[in-house]
Every structure is written in C-alpha cells, then in structure tokens.
Design an enzyme around this catalytic site. Structure first.
Site, mmCIF file in Angstrom:
data_model
loop_
_atom_site.group_PDB
_atom_site.id
_atom_site.type_symbol
_atom_site.label_atom_id
_atom_site.label_comp_id
_atom_site.label_asym_id
_atom_site.label_seq_id
_atom_site.Cartn_x
_atom_site.Cartn_y
_atom_site.Cartn_z
ATOM 1 N N HIS A 139 0.850 -1.190 0.000
ATOM 2 C CA HIS A 139 0.000 0.000 0.000
ATOM 3 C C HIS A 139 0.884 1.238 0.000
ATOM 4 O O HIS A 139 1.732 1.416 0.884
ATOM 5 C CB HIS A 139 -0.890 -0.011 1.248
ATOM 6 C CG HIS A 139 -1.801 1.169 1.348
ATOM 7 N ND1 HIS A 139 -2.784 1.436 0.423
ATOM 8 C CD2 HIS A 139 -1.865 2.171 2.259
ATOM 9 C CE1 HIS A 139 -3.424 2.538 0.772
ATOM 10 N NE2 HIS A 139 -2.886 3.011 1.882
ATOM 11 N N LYS A 160 -0.839 10.682 1.393
ATOM 12 C CA LYS A 160 0.077 10.186 0.347
ATOM 13 C C LYS A 160 -0.373 10.645 -1.037
ATOM 14 O O LYS A 160 0.434 11.148 -1.837
ATOM 15 C CB LYS A 160 0.143 8.647 0.396
ATOM 16 C CG LYS A 160 0.632 8.073 1.704
ATOM 17 C CD LYS A 160 0.749 6.563 1.643
ATOM 18 C CE LYS A 160 -0.585 5.870 1.444
ATOM 19 N NZ LYS A 160 -1.510 6.061 2.609
ATOM 20 N N ASP A 178 -2.040 4.058 -4.432
ATOM 21 C CA ASP A 178 -2.769 3.107 -3.584
ATOM 22 C C ASP A 178 -2.127 1.720 -3.547
ATOM 23 O O ASP A 178 -1.744 1.245 -2.483
ATOM 24 C CB ASP A 178 -4.236 2.991 -4.010
ATOM 25 C CG ASP A 178 -5.056 2.236 -2.977
ATOM 26 O OD1 ASP A 178 -4.970 2.594 -1.787
ATOM 27 O OD2 ASP A 178 -5.750 1.273 -3.342
ATOM 28 N N ARG A 244 17.595 14.190 13.375
ATOM 29 C CA ARG A 244 17.691 15.538 12.810
ATOM 30 C C ARG A 244 18.947 15.723 11.970
ATOM 31 O O ARG A 244 19.103 16.756 11.319
ATOM 32 C CB ARG A 244 17.651 16.566 13.944
ATOM 33 C CG ARG A 244 16.362 16.490 14.743
ATOM 34 C CD ARG A 244 16.307 17.509 15.839
ATOM 35 N NE ARG A 244 16.305 18.878 15.318
ATOM 36 C CZ ARG A 244 16.215 19.949 16.102
ATOM 37 N NH1 ARG A 244 16.107 19.810 17.413
ATOM 38 N NH2 ARG A 244 16.227 21.161 15.561
#
Length: 314
Positions: A139, A160, A178, A244
């Site tokens: 997916h 998305k 999808d 980070r």
C-alpha cells in the site's frame, strides 16, 4: 508460479510466427533464461534445458545447414521431440523444410526476428526478468522525482495521494497510487508498477477518482520505475525523538532487498511535496558521493579541533 504467454512475447518482441497452423494459446514461459542449442545441434543432450526458449543464431544455423540429410533428421527429431515452448530464429534466418516439417509434427512453434542474436537475447532476457520476477503488492504511492523512484507509504488518509498530486503539478511523474506491485528484478534492483485496473488513477478523499494522464498529459505518468527511496509518513508524536542529522542511513526491506528509508513526521503546514523533492535530491547526492550530514559533522569536528588548539596556545 509466474508465467508469460508465448502470444504476449510474440506481440512484445514483434516476432513473425512461421507456424501459424499450430495452437500457441496455452504455451507459457515460466523462466527468464534462454538457451542457444549449439551443443544439442552437435549431438550433446546432457543437461539440455528444453523448457527454455531456444534461440538460433548465425553459428547454429550455418552448422545445421552443413549437416547431411540423415544427420539432420536424427538431430531435428531428437531436439524437437522435447517439450520446447518455441524456437526463435534471429537475423531473419529461415529453417529448412525438414526442420519445419518435424517441428509441426511435434507442435513446436517456430518464430523469427530481424534482430541480431545478441541484441535479441539481451532484450528478451531483460523483459522476461521483469515479467517473471518475484512480486508483492504494498500500500503506497510511487512517484518518479528527478529520476529517483520514491515510494511514499503510511497509514490510510495520512496524505500520500495529496502529496503525489502536488508532485505531479510540480512536473514529476506518477507510477501508481494506492497499490504498488514490487518486482525483484535482481539482488540490487526493485521495480514498481501499477495494477492494470488502477493505472494512472489517483483517489482523493472528498473528490473521488482522478485520471492523472487525462488531466496532466502523458508526460505526467510512467509505467514502471525502480524503487530507490522509501518515505514513510507518520503522525507527529511530540514524545518521540526524530533523527535531525541523518548520519546513519535507515533501511526497509522488500523481497530481501534493502532500500533507504526516511520516516517523515506530519504536522499541519508542512509541504510534503517539497520535503519529498528534497529527500530525492539528497538521496541522489549520496549516491554520487556527497553526504551533507557527514560534511556538517566534519566541519564541527574541525571547528572543535581549531578551538582546542587556540586554547592550548593561550
């Protein structure tokens, strides 16, 4: 087991069928390897891979032409009595009448191509490797960003498809939304594509189905793309510590192949398209030998070293 119909190979490779009277509708190829039966033509049948496509080039053809008729009949009968899916003659070389007669008797299709032997072999092996590769469906959304295949994953409804639509508007290309079919072409390469049913479609909640190819043109889509980077979208969690600097590369695994992966926390106001673009460019830079995080680390280390030397001088 994955398979490709011989009819599909004939269509894709633009092959001429020299035996149209034979029914080839049920013939399937189940492995990407091919065989040039030079040794078999010479009479050696140990370890003969009869289930592969058999490719006849100029060398095999001239050797067969020089055989006496009795020897031809013996060799042809032995080869063509095996369970062979098809013979392909390259360079527009046509088999003799005896070969054709025995092939038809044994229901072995004979095909012909204009292409040189090496070029045809390379093309069909590459194509069959993709079609017959191990395949899973995941997916997500697959987009070509600056030539890098970026697979965007995350929970349903996280954004998305919206990110993909913004990327398309910025000039990038959609592969699939999808559902992403991932094929392991080699130990280093994963190729993603769309299921035929959903190809070029995007689902946007509140709007419905959007046909990207019709709305934005053929330059906004592509059929397949290697998967170079995975971006996993997740809801922002203030209790969680996020990387980070990116000094250490994270990976995810599909079909035994590792792919670089970034976990991107989502908050209102974050421009996902720009983040995905930056991640793709940064990944390309790393492949070319430049790592911004390592460069920053080097500068910090040099700065600390200079400061220490200055303190020692004082």
């Amino acid at each position: 087991m994955a398979s490709v119909k011989l009819e599909r190979i004939i269509e894709k490779m633009k092959l001429e069928n020299l035996t149209p009277e034979l029914d080839i509708s049920k013939i399937k190829i189940t492995q990407p390897d091919i065989n040039r039966p030079a040794l078999q033509v010479a009479g050696y049948f140990e370890h003969f891979e009869a289930t592969r496509l058999q490719i006849i080039g100029f060398v095999e053809y001239t050797y067969m032409e020089g055989l006496p008729r009795e020897r031809k009949e013996e060799i042809y009968t032995r080869i063509l009595s095996c369970d062979i899916p098809a013979f392909v003659f390259c360079r527009e070389l046509k088999p003799d009448e005896l070969f054709m007669k025995i092939a038809i008797e044994n229901n072995v299709p004979i095909l012909m191509t204009k292409k040189a032997t090496s070029a045809f072999m390379a093309e069909i092996i590459r194509w069959l490797n993709v079609k017959l590769a191990p395949c899973i469906s995941v997916h997500g959304v697959l987009v070509d960003i600056f030539g890098e295949g970026v697979l965007i994953t995350g929970e349903s409804g996280i954004g998305k498809s919206e990110a993909a639509l913004e990327l398309i508007k910025r000039g990038h290309r959609l592969v699939t939304d999808d559902a992403v079919e991932i094929r392991k072409v080699s130990d280093d390469t994963l190729v993603g594509s769309a299921p035929d049913i959903t190809k070029h479609f995007i689902e946007l909640r509140g709007i419905g189905i959007v046909d990207v190819k019709m709305l934005f043109g053929v330059s906004s889509v592509r059929d397949t793309q290697t998967i170079d980077l995975v971006i996993r979208l997740e809801d922002w969690d203030k209790e969680k510590e996020y990387d980070r600097l990116g000094l250490e590369e994270e990976y995810t695994e599909y079909l035994g192949n590792k792919v670089a992966c970034h976990n991107i926390p989502i908050r209102p106001g974050r421009n996902l398209a720009v983040i995905c673009e930056s991640a793709a460019i940064n990944h390309r830079q790393k492949k070319m030998g430049y790592n911004a995080a390592q460069e920053l680390y080097r500068r910090v280390q040099e700065s600390l070293l200079r400061k220490r030397e200055e303190d020692d001088d004082d």
